[in-house]
Structures are given as structure tokens and as C-alpha cells.
Design a protein around this motif. Structure first.
Motif, PDB file in Angstrom:
ATOM      1  N   CYS A  67       1.884  -3.246  -3.064  1.00  0.00           N
ATOM      2  CA  CYS A  67       1.919  -1.808  -2.685  1.00  0.00           C
ATOM      3  C   CYS A  67       2.516  -0.916  -4.384  1.00  0.00           C
ATOM      4  CB  CYS A  67       4.059  -1.107  -2.885  1.00  0.00           C
ATOM      5  SG  CYS A  67       4.831  -2.748  -3.501  1.00  0.00           S
ATOM      6  N   ALA A  68       2.751  -1.584  -5.311  1.00  0.00           N
ATOM      7  CA  ALA A  68       2.804  -1.528  -6.922  1.00  0.00           C
ATOM      8  C   ALA A  68       0.907  -1.209  -7.460  1.00  0.00           C
ATOM      9  CB  ALA A  68       3.319  -2.176  -8.129  1.00  0.00           C
ATOM     10  N   ILE A  69       0.191  -1.525  -7.249  1.00  0.00           N
ATOM     11  CA  ILE A  69      -1.206  -0.946  -7.201  1.00  0.00           C
ATOM     12  C   ILE A  69      -1.483  -0.685  -6.618  1.00  0.00           C
ATOM     13  CG2 ILE A  69      -3.698  -2.374  -6.315  1.00  0.00           C
ATOM     14  CD1 ILE A  69      -2.414  -5.474  -6.662  1.00  0.00           C
ATOM     15  N   ALA A  70      -1.535   0.126  -5.485  1.00  0.00           N
ATOM     16  CA  ALA A  70      -1.752   1.477  -4.210  1.00  0.00           C
ATOM     17  C   ALA A  70      -0.410   2.342  -5.405  1.00  0.00           C
ATOM     18  CB  ALA A  70      -0.857   1.332  -3.158  1.00  0.00           C
ATOM     19  N   ALA A  71       0.650   2.401  -5.693  1.00  0.00           N
ATOM     20  CA  ALA A  71       1.439   3.119  -6.107  1.00  0.00           C
ATOM     21  C   ALA A  71       1.899   3.284  -7.168  1.00  0.00           C
ATOM     22  CB  ALA A  71       2.139   4.143  -5.293  1.00  0.00           C
ATOM     23  N   PRO A  72       1.658   2.984  -8.259  1.00  0.00           N
ATOM     24  CA  PRO A  72       2.367   2.237  -9.740  1.00  0.00           C
ATOM     25  C   PRO A  72       3.091   3.346 -10.394  1.00  0.00           C
ATOM     26  CG  PRO A  72       0.284   3.101 -10.030  1.00  0.00           C
ATOM     27  CD  PRO A  72      -0.228   2.886  -8.710  1.00  0.00           C
ATOM     28  N   LEU A  73       3.066   4.062 -10.225  1.00  0.00           N
ATOM     29  CA  LEU A  73       4.064   5.490 -10.270  1.00  0.00           C
ATOM     30  C   LEU A  73       5.568   5.561  -9.326  1.00  0.00           C
ATOM     31  CD1 LEU A  73       1.970   8.850 -10.857  1.00  0.00           C
ATOM     32  CD2 LEU A  73       2.742   6.293 -12.781  1.00  0.00           C
ATOM     33  N   VAL A  74       5.502   5.171  -8.733  1.00  0.00           N
ATOM     34  CA  VAL A  74       6.925   4.977  -7.982  1.00  0.00           C
ATOM     35  C   VAL A  74       7.316   3.144  -6.841  1.00  0.00           C
ATOM     36  CG1 VAL A  74       6.874   4.472  -5.485  1.00  0.00           C
ATOM     37  CG2 VAL A  74       5.683   6.719  -5.870  1.00  0.00           C
ATOM     38  N   PHE A  75       6.062   2.511  -7.049  1.00  0.00           N
ATOM     39  CA  PHE A  75       6.271   1.246  -7.215  1.00  0.00           C
ATOM     40  C   PHE A  75       5.809   0.481  -8.580  1.00  0.00           C
ATOM     41  CE2 PHE A  75       5.655   2.564  -2.761  1.00  0.00           C
ATOM     42  CZ  PHE A  75       6.263   2.687  -2.729  1.00  0.00           C
ATOM     43  N   ARG A  76       6.731  -0.755  -8.643  1.00  0.00           N
ATOM     44  CA  ARG A  76       6.599  -1.262  -9.651  1.00  0.00           C
ATOM     45  C   ARG A  76       7.676  -2.897  -9.334  1.00  0.00           C
ATOM     46  NH1 ARG A  76       8.466  -2.584 -14.571  1.00  0.00           N
ATOM     47  NH2 ARG A  76      10.816  -2.380 -14.933  1.00  0.00           N
ATOM     48  N   ILE A  77       6.707  -3.914 -10.746  1.00  0.00           N
ATOM     49  CA  ILE A  77       7.262  -5.580 -10.199  1.00  0.00           C
ATOM     50  C   ILE A  77       7.935  -5.855 -11.558  1.00  0.00           C
ATOM     51  CG2 ILE A  77       7.127  -8.043 -10.223  1.00  0.00           C
ATOM     52  CD1 ILE A  77       6.232  -6.263  -7.517  1.00  0.00           C
ATOM     53  N   ASN A  78       8.904  -5.747 -11.745  1.00  0.00           N
ATOM     54  CA  ASN A  78       9.906  -6.417 -13.333  1.00  0.00           C
ATOM     55  C   ASN A  78       9.372  -7.627 -14.058  1.00  0.00           C
ATOM     56  OD1 ASN A  78      11.703  -8.027 -11.805  1.00  0.00           O
ATOM     57  ND2 ASN A  78      13.428  -6.332 -11.405  1.00  0.00           N
ATOM     58  N   ASP A  79       9.982  -7.750 -14.811  1.00  0.00           N
ATOM     59  CA  ASP A  79       9.448  -8.549 -15.363  1.00  0.00           C
ATOM     60  C   ASP A  79      10.616 -10.375 -15.223  1.00  0.00           C
ATOM     61  OD1 ASP A  79       8.324  -7.706 -17.520  1.00  0.00           O
ATOM     62  OD2 ASP A  79      10.620  -7.497 -19.171  1.00  0.00           O
ATOM     63  N   GLU A  80      11.188  -9.948 -14.229  1.00  0.00           N
ATOM     64  CA  GLU A  80      11.294 -11.595 -12.872  1.00  0.00           C
ATOM     65  C   GLU A  80      10.609 -11.656 -11.850  1.00  0.00           C
ATOM     66  OE1 GLU A  80      14.269  -8.140 -13.983  1.00  0.00           O
ATOM     67  OE2 GLU A  80      14.155  -9.733 -16.012  1.00  0.00           O
ATOM     68  N   GLY A  81       9.964 -10.509 -11.649  1.00  0.00           N
ATOM     69  CA  GLY A  81       8.692 -10.500 -10.834  1.00  0.00           C
ATOM     70  C   GLY A  81       9.505  -9.840  -9.493  1.00  0.00           C
ATOM     71  N   HIS A  82      10.509  -9.200  -9.000  1.00  0.00           N
ATOM     72  CA  HIS A  82      10.426  -9.041  -8.496  1.00  0.00           C
ATOM     73  C   HIS A  82      10.574  -6.962  -8.477  1.00  0.00           C
ATOM     74  CE1 HIS A  82      13.097 -11.758  -6.993  1.00  0.00           C
ATOM     75  NE2 HIS A  82      13.685 -12.187  -8.583  1.00  0.00           N
ATOM     76  N   LEU A  83      10.562  -6.445  -6.882  1.00  0.00           N
ATOM     77  CA  LEU A  83      10.385  -5.344  -7.065  1.00  0.00           C
ATOM     78  C   LEU A  83      11.207  -4.142  -7.405  1.00  0.00           C
ATOM     79  CD1 LEU A  83       7.920  -3.442  -5.818  1.00  0.00           C
ATOM     80  CD2 LEU A  83       9.374  -3.307  -3.456  1.00  0.00           C
ATOM     81  N   GLU A  84      10.688  -3.114  -7.937  1.00  0.00           N
ATOM     82  CA  GLU A  84      11.820  -1.878  -8.305  1.00  0.00           C
ATOM     83  C   GLU A  84      11.139  -0.570  -7.519  1.00  0.00           C
ATOM     84  OE1 GLU A  84      12.320  -1.985 -12.518  1.00  0.00           O
ATOM     85  OE2 GLU A  84      13.831  -3.301 -12.080  1.00  0.00           O
ATOM     86  N   TYR A  85      11.638   0.300  -7.496  1.00  0.00           N
ATOM     87  CA  TYR A  85      10.431   1.900  -6.793  1.00  0.00           C
ATOM     88  C   TYR A  85      11.749   2.874  -7.088  1.00  0.00           C
ATOM     89  CZ  TYR A  85      13.395   1.252  -2.865  1.00  0.00           C
ATOM     90  OH  TYR A  85      14.504   0.896  -1.306  1.00  0.00           O
ATOM     91  N   ASP A  86      11.156   3.902  -6.725  1.00  0.00           N
ATOM     92  CA  ASP A  86      11.541   5.019  -7.103  1.00  0.00           C
ATOM     93  C   ASP A  86      11.335   5.410  -5.225  1.00  0.00           C
ATOM     94  OD1 ASP A  86      12.252   7.538  -6.850  1.00  0.00           O
ATOM     95  OD2 ASP A  86      10.462   8.063  -8.205  1.00  0.00           O
ATOM     96  N   GLY A  87      12.950   5.538  -5.131  1.00  0.00           N
ATOM     97  CA  GLY A  87      13.374   6.047  -4.067  1.00  0.00           C
ATOM     98  C   GLY A  87      13.104   7.418  -3.436  1.00  0.00           C
ATOM     99  N   THR A  88      13.442   8.019  -3.938  1.00  0.00           N
ATOM    100  CA  THR A  88      12.143  10.009  -4.147  1.00  0.00           C
ATOM    101  C   THR A  88      11.654  10.234  -4.778  1.00  0.00           C
ATOM    102  OG1 THR A  88      13.919  10.599  -5.312  1.00  0.00           O
ATOM    103  CG2 THR A  88      15.078  10.476  -3.235  1.00  0.00           C
ATOM    104  N   PRO A  89      10.477   9.411  -4.969  1.00  0.00           N
ATOM    105  CA  PRO A  89       9.421  10.297  -5.306  1.00  0.00           C
ATOM    106  C   PRO A  89       8.621  11.289  -5.204  1.00  0.00           C
ATOM    107  CG  PRO A  89       8.391   8.810  -3.840  1.00  0.00           C
ATOM    108  CD  PRO A  89       9.974   8.889  -3.651  1.00  0.00           C
ATOM    109  N   ASP A  90       7.778  11.788  -5.836  1.00  0.00           N
ATOM    110  CA  ASP A  90       7.427  13.390  -6.678  1.00  0.00           C
ATOM    111  C   ASP A  90       6.323  13.713  -4.920  1.00  0.00           C
ATOM    112  OD1 ASP A  90       7.128  16.121  -7.939  1.00  0.00           O
ATOM    113  OD2 ASP A  90       5.148  15.368  -7.480  1.00  0.00           O
TER     114      ASP A  90
END
Length: 62
Positions: A16-39
Motif C-alpha cells: 500500500c505504501a508503494i501504491a499510495a505513499p502520501l496515504v500509507f507508510r511503513i514507520n521506523d519500527e516496520g509497522h503501517l501508519e496511514y491517513d484515515g481521511t486522505p484528500d
């Protein structure tokens, strides 16, 4: 648009972070973080992220 990730299903593959890097990212601990209300301009990328998720953990609501 509202985006929800079932963190019980998510295995932090990061597709998901590859497909939508402005919405999803893998943090420094290797876990997903995401914007629940993206543009809305990110809709196609978020839909792609949901499609490529190996465990289908991403839900998109209007």
C-alpha cells in the motif's frame, strides 16, 4: 473518503505504501501508519493500494 485498515489482518507488507505513499507508510519500527481521511485526489492511488494488499485489509468508504 474514509480509509480504514484492519490492523488485525495487516501484515505490514508495505504494498500500500508503494501504491499510495502520501496515504500509507511503513514507520521506523516496520509497522503501517496511514491517513484515515486522505484528500479525494488520492482516491485512485488508495484504490490501487486496496487492490494490491495481499491480505485485503484496506477498506474504503465514501
Amino acid at each position: 473518503m474514509k480509509v480504514t485498515v484492519d490492523m488485525g489482518l495487516c501484515q505490514d507488507h508495505g504494498q500500500c505504501a508503494i501504491a499510495a505513499p502520501l496515504v500509507f507508510r511503513i514507520n521506523d519500527e516496520g509497522h503501517l501508519e496511514y491517513d484515515g481521511t486522505p484528500d479525494e485526489s488520492e482516491r485512485l492511488n488508495v484504490e490501487e493500494a486496496a487492490d494490491v494488499c495481499p491480505v485485503q485489509a484496506i477498506l474504503i468508504e465514501d
